[in-house]
Design an enzyme around this catalytic site. Structure first.
Site, PDB file in Angstrom:
ATOM      1  N   PRO A  29     -23.870   1.053  22.927  1.00  0.00           N
ATOM      2  CA  PRO A  29     -23.468   0.958  24.671  1.00  0.00           C
ATOM      3  C   PRO A  29     -24.575   0.457  25.348  1.00  0.00           C
ATOM      4  CG  PRO A  29     -22.611   3.005  23.595  1.00  0.00           C
ATOM      5  CD  PRO A  29     -23.275   2.245  22.570  1.00  0.00           C
ATOM      6  N   ASN A  30     -24.049  -0.585  26.328  1.00  0.00           N
ATOM      7  CA  ASN A  30     -24.919  -0.794  27.342  1.00  0.00           C
ATOM      8  C   ASN A  30     -26.000  -2.004  26.934  1.00  0.00           C
ATOM      9  OD1 ASN A  30     -23.717   0.689  29.630  1.00  0.00           O
ATOM     10  ND2 ASN A  30     -24.764   2.474  28.340  1.00  0.00           N
ATOM     11  N   ARG A  49     -30.344  -4.315  33.076  1.00  0.00           N
ATOM     12  CA  ARG A  49     -30.457  -2.845  33.313  1.00  0.00           C
ATOM     13  C   ARG A  49     -32.072  -2.532  33.190  1.00  0.00           C
ATOM     14  NH1 ARG A  49     -29.271  -0.086  27.226  1.00  0.00           N
ATOM     15  NH2 ARG A  49     -29.517   1.806  28.394  1.00  0.00           N
ATOM     16  N   TYR A  87     -36.478  -2.478  29.237  1.00  0.00           N
ATOM     17  CA  TYR A  87     -35.822  -3.528  28.300  1.00  0.00           C
ATOM     18  C   TYR A  87     -35.983  -5.029  28.457  1.00  0.00           C
ATOM     19  CZ  TYR A  87     -33.123   0.866  27.668  1.00  0.00           C
ATOM     20  OH  TYR A  87     -32.711   2.372  27.217  1.00  0.00           O
ATOM     21  N   ASN A 129     -28.557  -0.531  16.290  1.00  0.00           N
ATOM     22  CA  ASN A 129     -29.308  -0.134  17.585  1.00  0.00           C
ATOM     23  C   ASN A 129     -28.278   0.796  18.296  1.00  0.00           C
ATOM     24  OD1 ASN A 129     -30.260   0.781  20.066  1.00  0.00           O
ATOM     25  ND2 ASN A 129     -31.045  -1.291  20.665  1.00  0.00           N
ATOM     26  N   ALA A 167     -27.442   4.823  23.202  1.00  0.00           N
ATOM     27  CA  ALA A 167     -27.276   6.287  23.576  1.00  0.00           C
ATOM     28  C   ALA A 167     -26.770   6.989  22.387  1.00  0.00           C
ATOM     29  CB  ALA A 167     -26.572   6.502  24.958  1.00  0.00           C
ATOM     30  N   GLU A 201     -32.630   1.276  11.665  1.00  0.00           N
ATOM     31  CA  GLU A 201     -32.412   1.551  12.974  1.00  0.00           C
ATOM     32  C   GLU A 201     -33.443   1.177  13.802  1.00  0.00           C
ATOM     33  OE1 GLU A 201     -31.096   5.663  14.256  1.00  0.00           O
ATOM     34  OE2 GLU A 201     -32.522   5.829  15.691  1.00  0.00           O
ATOM     35  N   HIS A 213     -34.834   0.191  17.988  1.00  0.00           N
ATOM     36  CA  HIS A 213     -34.618   0.516  19.495  1.00  0.00           C
ATOM     37  C   HIS A 213     -35.764  -0.504  20.038  1.00  0.00           C
ATOM     38  CE1 HIS A 213     -32.158   3.969  18.926  1.00  0.00           C
ATOM     39  NE2 HIS A 213     -33.290   4.296  18.003  1.00  0.00           N
ATOM     40  N   ARG A 226     -40.556   8.139  25.942  1.00  0.00           N
ATOM     41  CA  ARG A 226     -39.715   8.258  26.882  1.00  0.00           C
ATOM     42  C   ARG A 226     -39.079   9.771  27.149  1.00  0.00           C
ATOM     43  NH1 ARG A 226     -35.053   3.705  27.002  1.00  0.00           N
ATOM     44  NH2 ARG A 226     -34.870   4.532  28.924  1.00  0.00           N
TER      45      ARG A 226
HETATM   46  C1  DQA Z   1     -32.364   2.062  23.161  1.00  0.00           C
HETATM   47  C2  DQA Z   1     -32.825   3.537  23.420  1.00  0.00           C
HETATM   48  C3  DQA Z   1     -31.618   4.500  23.805  1.00  0.00           C
HETATM   49  O1  DQA Z   1     -32.475   5.650  24.271  1.00  0.00           O
HETATM   50  C4  DQA Z   1     -31.049   4.014  25.028  1.00  0.00           C
HETATM   51  O2  DQA Z   1     -30.014   4.989  25.253  1.00  0.00           O
HETATM   52  C5  DQA Z   1     -30.499   2.704  24.848  1.00  0.00           C
HETATM   53  C6  DQA Z   1     -31.310   1.714  24.126  1.00  0.00           C
HETATM   54  C7  DQA Z   1     -33.396   1.014  23.005  1.00  0.00           C
HETATM   55  O3  DQA Z   1     -32.901   0.109  22.474  1.00  0.00           O
HETATM   56  O4  DQA Z   1     -34.404   1.170  23.340  1.00  0.00           O
HETATM   57  O5  DQA Z   1     -29.419   2.339  25.324  1.00  0.00           O
HETATM   58  O6  DQA Z   1     -31.622   2.395  21.926  1.00  0.00           O
END
Ligand code: DQA
Length: 145
Positions: free
Chosen positions: A10-11, A18, A23, A74, A77, A98, A100, A107
């Site tokens: 998501p996102n 964002r 990011y 990735n 959330a 995984e 990020h 954070r």
């Molecule tokens: C994320 C870190 C997560 O905590 C966050 O919810 C994201 C992006 C990252 O790529 O840093 O959406 O996975």
């Protein structure tokens, strides 16, 4: 040639819009281009999929069984709460890494816990787009026991 599925949760499609301080300015299309270029350099075949829906991520993981040699994910959330994604990753027993973009440990406290990482070979965080390239590189080297 190894086939790798790169899955974004998501996102991640809102990159470039964002929280640019976290990011970066580059958008999701740039990430896809970057991932494809890095995969080509490493001699990997890559498919990229992004979804804002937990069930679609679970479906994609299930469909990866018998098709892909590895998953770079990735979960965004979903990392922090999705037992469904964890179970799907465990069920297919495909090597998973995984990734990020941000350093989740630097954070908010709720981001320090990954429920999905225990189904993975390893986790890479805090290197932005480079993390995806590092994960692909690790996939090249990885040999299942
Ligand atoms: C994320 C870190 C997560 O905590 C966050 O919810 C994201 C992006 C990252 O790529 O840093 O959406 O996975």
């Amino acid at each position: 040639m190894k086939k790798i599925l790169v899955l974004d949760g998501p996102n991640i499609n809102l990159l470039g819009l964002r929280e640019k301080n976290i990011y970066g300015k580059r958008d999701f299309a740039s990430l896809c281009t970057y991932v494809k270029e890095e995969a080509a350099k490493l001699g990997l075949q890559v498919e990229i999929m992004q979804s804002n829906h937990e069930g679609e991520i679970v479906d994609a993981i299930q469909k990866a069984y018998g098709v892909y040699d590895g998953i770079v994910i990735n979960p965004a959330a979903l990392t922090h709460y999705s037992i469904a994604v964890l179970d799907a990753l465990k069920a297919v027993s495909i090597p998973v890494i995984e990734v990020h973009l941000s350093n989740i440990y630097a954070r908010e406290e709720f981001r320090h816990k990954s429920v999905t990482a225990s189904a993975c070979i390893g986790q890479i965080c805090g290197f932005g787009f480079t993390g995806y390239a590092l994960a692909l590189r690790a996939m090249v080297e990885y040999e299942a026991e």
